[in-house]
Design an enzyme around this catalytic site. Sequence first.
Site, PDB file in Angstrom:
ATOM      1  N   THR A   1     -14.189 -11.038 -19.705  1.00  0.00           N
ATOM      2  CA  THR A   1     -13.418 -12.283 -19.761  1.00  0.00           C
ATOM      3  C   THR A   1     -13.991 -13.287 -20.770  1.00  0.00           C
ATOM      4  O   THR A   1     -15.207 -13.294 -20.998  1.00  0.00           O
ATOM      5  CB  THR A   1     -13.414 -12.929 -18.352  1.00  0.00           C
ATOM      6  OG1 THR A   1     -12.995 -14.289 -18.450  1.00  0.00           O
ATOM      7  CG2 THR A   1     -14.801 -12.942 -17.717  1.00  0.00           C
ATOM      8  N   ASP A   2     -13.136 -14.141 -21.288  1.00  0.00           N
ATOM      9  CA  ASP A   2     -13.607 -15.217 -22.183  1.00  0.00           C
ATOM     10  C   ASP A   2     -14.495 -16.205 -21.441  1.00  0.00           C
ATOM     11  O   ASP A   2     -15.219 -16.986 -22.063  1.00  0.00           O
ATOM     12  CB  ASP A   2     -12.416 -15.947 -22.839  1.00  0.00           C
ATOM     13  CG  ASP A   2     -11.443 -16.582 -21.851  1.00  0.00           C
ATOM     14  OD1 ASP A   2     -11.613 -16.429 -20.632  1.00  0.00           O
ATOM     15  OD2 ASP A   2     -10.483 -17.237 -22.316  1.00  0.00           O
ATOM     16  N   GLU A   3     -14.436 -16.180 -20.097  1.00  0.00           N
ATOM     17  CA  GLU A   3     -15.205 -17.174 -19.329  1.00  0.00           C
ATOM     18  C   GLU A   3     -16.707 -16.975 -19.474  1.00  0.00           C
ATOM     19  O   GLU A   3     -17.489 -17.877 -19.159  1.00  0.00           O
ATOM     20  CB  GLU A   3     -14.756 -17.154 -17.864  1.00  0.00           C
ATOM     21  CG  GLU A   3     -13.272 -17.463 -17.756  1.00  0.00           C
ATOM     22  CD  GLU A   3     -12.763 -17.730 -16.356  1.00  0.00           C
ATOM     23  OE1 GLU A   3     -13.540 -18.129 -15.494  1.00  0.00           O
ATOM     24  OE2 GLU A   3     -11.547 -17.520 -16.146  1.00  0.00           O
TER      25      GLU A   3
ATOM     26  N   TYR B   1     -18.497 -16.516 -10.791  1.00  0.00           N
ATOM     27  CA  TYR B   1     -17.629 -15.449 -11.337  1.00  0.00           C
ATOM     28  C   TYR B   1     -18.058 -15.095 -12.751  1.00  0.00           C
ATOM     29  O   TYR B   1     -18.367 -13.948 -13.067  1.00  0.00           O
ATOM     30  CB  TYR B   1     -16.157 -15.903 -11.327  1.00  0.00           C
ATOM     31  CG  TYR B   1     -15.256 -15.038 -12.204  1.00  0.00           C
ATOM     32  CD1 TYR B   1     -15.026 -13.698 -11.885  1.00  0.00           C
ATOM     33  CD2 TYR B   1     -14.656 -15.563 -13.356  1.00  0.00           C
ATOM     34  CE1 TYR B   1     -14.223 -12.901 -12.699  1.00  0.00           C
ATOM     35  CE2 TYR B   1     -13.848 -14.773 -14.170  1.00  0.00           C
ATOM     36  CZ  TYR B   1     -13.638 -13.447 -13.836  1.00  0.00           C
ATOM     37  OH  TYR B   1     -12.847 -12.648 -14.646  1.00  0.00           O
TER      38      TYR B   1
ATOM     39  N   ARG C   1      -5.958 -23.624 -21.104  1.00  0.00           N
ATOM     40  CA  ARG C   1      -6.205 -22.189 -21.019  1.00  0.00           C
ATOM     41  C   ARG C   1      -5.417 -21.488 -22.132  1.00  0.00           C
ATOM     42  O   ARG C   1      -4.343 -21.941 -22.547  1.00  0.00           O
ATOM     43  CB  ARG C   1      -5.775 -21.632 -19.647  1.00  0.00           C
ATOM     44  CG  ARG C   1      -6.619 -22.165 -18.470  1.00  0.00           C
ATOM     45  CD  ARG C   1      -8.041 -21.731 -18.571  1.00  0.00           C
ATOM     46  NE  ARG C   1      -8.903 -22.127 -17.456  1.00  0.00           N
ATOM     47  CZ  ARG C   1      -9.739 -23.177 -17.497  1.00  0.00           C
ATOM     48  NH1 ARG C   1      -9.781 -23.966 -18.550  1.00  0.00           N
ATOM     49  NH2 ARG C   1     -10.545 -23.425 -16.472  1.00  0.00           N
TER      50      ARG C   1
ATOM     51  N   GLY D   1     -17.710 -27.846 -11.460  1.00  0.00           N
ATOM     52  CA  GLY D   1     -18.102 -27.122 -12.682  1.00  0.00           C
ATOM     53  C   GLY D   1     -16.922 -26.643 -13.503  1.00  0.00           C
ATOM     54  O   GLY D   1     -17.054 -25.698 -14.281  1.00  0.00           O
TER      55      GLY D   1
END
Length: 335
Positions: free
Chosen positions: A123-125, A147, A211, A272
Amino acid sequence: MRLLVCGGAGFIGSTFARQRLREHGDEVTVFDKLTYAGREENFHDIGEDPRFRFIRGAIEDREALAAAVEAASPEAIVNFAAETHVDRSIAEPDAFVRTHALGTYVLLDAARERDLRYVQVSTDEVYGSIDEGTFTEESPLAPSSPYSATKAGADLLVQSYFHTYGLQALICRGSNNYGPYQYPEKLIPLMVLNALHGDSLPIYGDGMQVRNWIHSTDFAAAIGHVLEHGHPGDVYNAGGPDEEANMTVVRRIVELTGASESQIEHVADRPGHDVRYSLSSEKVRALGWEPRVRFEEGLGQTVAWYRDNGWWWEPIRSGDYRAYYERQYGRSLHG
Ligand code: NAD
Ligand code: TYD
């Protein structure tokens, strides 16, 4: 190709399985634990295909995994198996650590034993939040949530298996996905179903977070390109063509469903909360991939799919999801 698709009973994994069967003629074995997010209903239209097989099991369960690998005799493993919701990772990080760290490690061992090509879906996260500009594959990892931190840990393990053991391992990092079959804890399906039911639309904070939206069929295709044409050891970002603020997305859903803007409620912000994600996809584009679905068109199709497929979401909304929803939103929505 013969593929073992771990986590293939979820939203993107089942989309990928469908695409590989129908458009590439692959043999697909899905290996999935069936957590709350994994559902055999997601195979309703491919389950009878003789090239498709489903085996239930967890990636961290070495014996179950070995039996699945034996049965599938795959040429490659594609790993979608994950806990995927940031809010759940904040409330209960346990399963995230287990599946992403331990599970990915056990799965990498299985791939190494047979010298299989391996694609990790990420994921880009893992890059954290970016106020301006765009993340590339060279951007440093700076995850914010349990996550994304555990997903980053999994990515590092994958890279260590390439460097240490020469495993033909690749990573594909996607931006926020949307489309049919997405569990309604995530922004778009949650808002669509709440809008259709006349329920509140809970926006975290001011709703100005941005997003980078990618349709699940486009992300599945990018993963296919990485699987077939990617360079072992490399990371490939796959971002969608459009960036939107949450408020804009929810307002559009209100219009598409015929709901009322008065249903929108600002609730306490996510701890966060990452303000913006943005991903450059030049490297995967160089493999011949490009996103096909613009957000405006894809969102309309997605709303229509949820409107027409109550059989898919009704059992979710009347089951454990209610307790989750009450825990997550109850206090802030009811005062
Ligand atoms: P999902 O929650 O819909 O599905 C996850 C699947 O993994 C479920 O079928 C679940 O049963 C299975 N699973 C969970 N733990 C498992 C375990 N220990 N062993 C075997 N199976 C297990 O998730 P999704 O949205 O389809 O995401 C799939 C992958 O794509 C994840 O790795 C996620 O991090 C990544 N990703 C998702 C998005 C997104 O916007 N949804 C964006 C980028 C990357
Ligand atoms: P989400 O779908 O959980 O994906 P991610 O956190 O992985 O990006 O959330 C997308 C955005 O929508 C994020 O900024 C959080 C916000 N959001 C809300 O405002 N309200 C909600 O009820 C949910 C689920 C998300």
